[in-house]
Every structure is written in structure tokens, then in C-alpha cells.
Design a protein around this motif. Sequence first.
Motif, PDB file in Angstrom:
ATOM      1  N   GLU A  24       0.918  -1.063   0.059  1.00 54.86           N
ATOM      2  CA  GLU A  24      -0.093  -0.097   0.032  1.00 54.86           C
ATOM      3  C   GLU A  24       0.757   1.254   0.000  1.00 54.86           C
ATOM      4  N   HIS A  25       1.995   1.322   0.715  1.00 54.68           N
ATOM      5  CA  HIS A  25       2.958   2.324   0.527  1.00 54.68           C
ATOM      6  C   HIS A  25       3.591   2.707  -0.901  1.00 54.68           C
ATOM      7  N   MET A  26       3.747   1.616  -1.497  1.00 57.39           N
ATOM      8  CA  MET A  26       4.396   1.711  -2.824  1.00 57.39           C
ATOM      9  C   MET A  26       3.049   2.161  -3.724  1.00 57.39           C
ATOM     10  N   ASN A  58      10.216 -12.211  -5.836  1.00 57.65           N
ATOM     11  CA  ASN A  58      10.333 -13.557  -6.239  1.00 57.65           C
ATOM     12  C   ASN A  58       8.842 -13.986  -6.631  1.00 57.65           C
ATOM     13  N   ARG A  59       7.732 -13.514  -5.975  1.00 56.53           N
ATOM     14  CA  ARG A  59       6.391 -13.959  -6.486  1.00 56.53           C
ATOM     15  C   ARG A  59       5.914 -13.075  -7.516  1.00 56.53           C
ATOM     16  N   GLY A  60       6.451 -11.964  -7.942  1.00 56.33           N
ATOM     17  CA  GLY A  60       6.158 -11.044  -8.962  1.00 56.33           C
ATOM     18  C   GLY A  60       5.288  -9.845  -8.644  1.00 56.33           C
ATOM     19  N   TYR A  61       4.897  -9.907  -7.028  1.00 55.70           N
ATOM     20  CA  TYR A  61       4.164  -8.718  -6.920  1.00 55.70           C
ATOM     21  C   TYR A  61       4.855  -7.501  -6.627  1.00 55.70           C
ATOM     22  N   VAL A  62       6.252  -7.597  -6.542  1.00 59.02           N
ATOM     23  CA  VAL A  62       7.060  -6.387  -6.523  1.00 59.02           C
ATOM     24  C   VAL A  62       8.075  -6.409  -7.589  1.00 59.02           C
ATOM     25  N   ARG A  63       8.448  -5.212  -8.291  1.00 61.75           N
ATOM     26  CA  ARG A  63       9.440  -5.289  -9.157  1.00 61.75           C
ATOM     27  C   ARG A  63      10.672  -4.760  -8.772  1.00 61.75           C
ATOM     28  N   PRO A  74       3.963  -6.748 -11.941  1.00 59.99           N
ATOM     29  CA  PRO A  74       2.695  -7.119 -13.044  1.00 59.99           C
ATOM     30  C   PRO A  74       1.777  -8.117 -12.431  1.00 59.99           C
ATOM     31  N   ARG A  75       2.146  -8.920 -11.558  1.00 62.18           N
ATOM     32  CA  ARG A  75       1.237 -10.093 -11.145  1.00 62.18           C
ATOM     33  C   ARG A  75       0.181  -9.573 -10.385  1.00 62.18           C
ATOM     34  N   LEU A  76       0.494  -8.266  -9.705  1.00 55.18           N
ATOM     35  CA  LEU A  76      -0.809  -7.593  -8.993  1.00 55.18           C
ATOM     36  C   LEU A  76      -1.831  -7.331 -10.318  1.00 55.18           C
TER      37      LEU A  76
END
Length: 253
Positions: A24-26, A58-63, A74-76
Motif C-alpha cells: 500500500e505504501h508503494m 520472487n512472487r512477481g508482486y513487486v519489481r 505485474p502479477r498484481l
Amino acid sequence: MASSDTDKPSGGVQSLERAFDLLEHMADAGREVPLSELAKLSGLPMPTIYRLVRTMVNRGYVRQEQSRQYALGPRLIRLGETAGKLVGVWARPHLSRLVDEIGETANMAMLDGDEIVYVAQIPSKHSMRMFTEVGRRVLPHSTAVGKVLLAQLPERQVTDLLRRTGMPAHTEHTITTPAAFIEQLAAVREQGYAVDDGEQELGVRCIAVAVPNAPTMTAISISGPAARVSEARYGEVVPALQGIAAELSAALG
């Protein structure tokens, strides 16, 4: 002794709550952020932030960018698109009551980037086809939902958006200058609702209010022929919209 991951009074998992807080901060930042900024915003120690962020990378939720800063991944996108569709499903019973009460088409829309996207609609029983439909994307300057949502943003942010999108005229009534639009937003803030008076489609009037405290900027509106959605009905329509908006706020909160 309780694990540090499960010692929240709410019964939640602390590491998950911290990870969601960082996302949420991002999102609030709307840009790449360094770990040091996340530490300042969250109050968490750097080793904890690094461990959580690396897991989400590693899960793709952060780049991780070349700058070694971090942004939403992008996974978000898939999660957001699915959640948006579900919000429309949850809203339908509320919008249906609005149609029953007012007798005109009810819409729900969100601000997505620089555009308005319609996520739910319940048509009226009257046979009149209008431009609004689920999934439709439009620029915000010529719609009531767009006005009521942009009225929540700082003036500089609004003018930057208008500079990016332009203000094309859809009808002779469309507002096409930033100064006139900013002036109208001031009136929207004061009165608590916005009106599109034939600005997107000739002969059609829409009235919109924001859904307070929604996770993403959301508005609902009713739309119909100007002859039926007359100024004399504003005293009936606006309280009905505000009541449904409050219900949706509680449901989404």
C-alpha cells in the motif's frame, strides 16, 4: 512464547500485514521507492523490509528496477482486474435499489490511471441506450463520475492529468479548458455532487457522488434523459445517491 508472525491481537499474521502495508505504501507513492523510504513510512527495520520485499519480488508482486528501487509488480494486475469485476458484482444489489427508487440507470465507476472505467451498471426500465456500459473507459472531464472523483485530488494533480489526456469536446456543452474545469470542481466540492449536463452525450444528464473511504477512488451515478433527470429532481436524487454510496462504503471497507 507466541511467534512474531502470529502475535497480533486481531489474530492476523503479522508478516502478512506488514507485507500488505508495504504494497500500500508503494501504491500510495505511485512510483519507484527505495527501501529506506519504505522503512521511514512503515517504521520497520531494514532487515525485515528487505526480507518481505525480496519475497514479493520472487512472487512477481513487486519489481526491482535497475535503480535498485522497488515498484508494484505485474502479477498484481490480474488480481486488480479480478477484484474490480467482483466489486461490480457486489455493487449490483445496491445499484438495483437505486434504480427502483429513482427510475433511471445506475452506474458505478472508478478512476483507473487517467481514465474512468465503468465497473457496474443496472439499466432502467426505460428503453434508452446510453454511452455508459460495463468496461467502457472514458476521459474524466466530460462525465459526472469523473468530476466528482477529480474533485478529491489536488489542483496540480488535476491539471497534470488534463495536460496528459487533453479535453476533447464530445458535445457543444463539454468543458474544454482547464480553468473552467477547475472552477467547476470547486463547486462540486462545495455541493457534494457533480453533474454532466449533456457534456458526454447530448440530451443525457448524469448526477454522481463519490463513495467515501473506498479502497480505490469510486463513484456512483444515475443517468437518463435531461427531461426526466431535471434540476427539480436533484433534491430527491442526490440524497438517494449519497445513501447508496454510504452503504457501498461500508461494504467495501
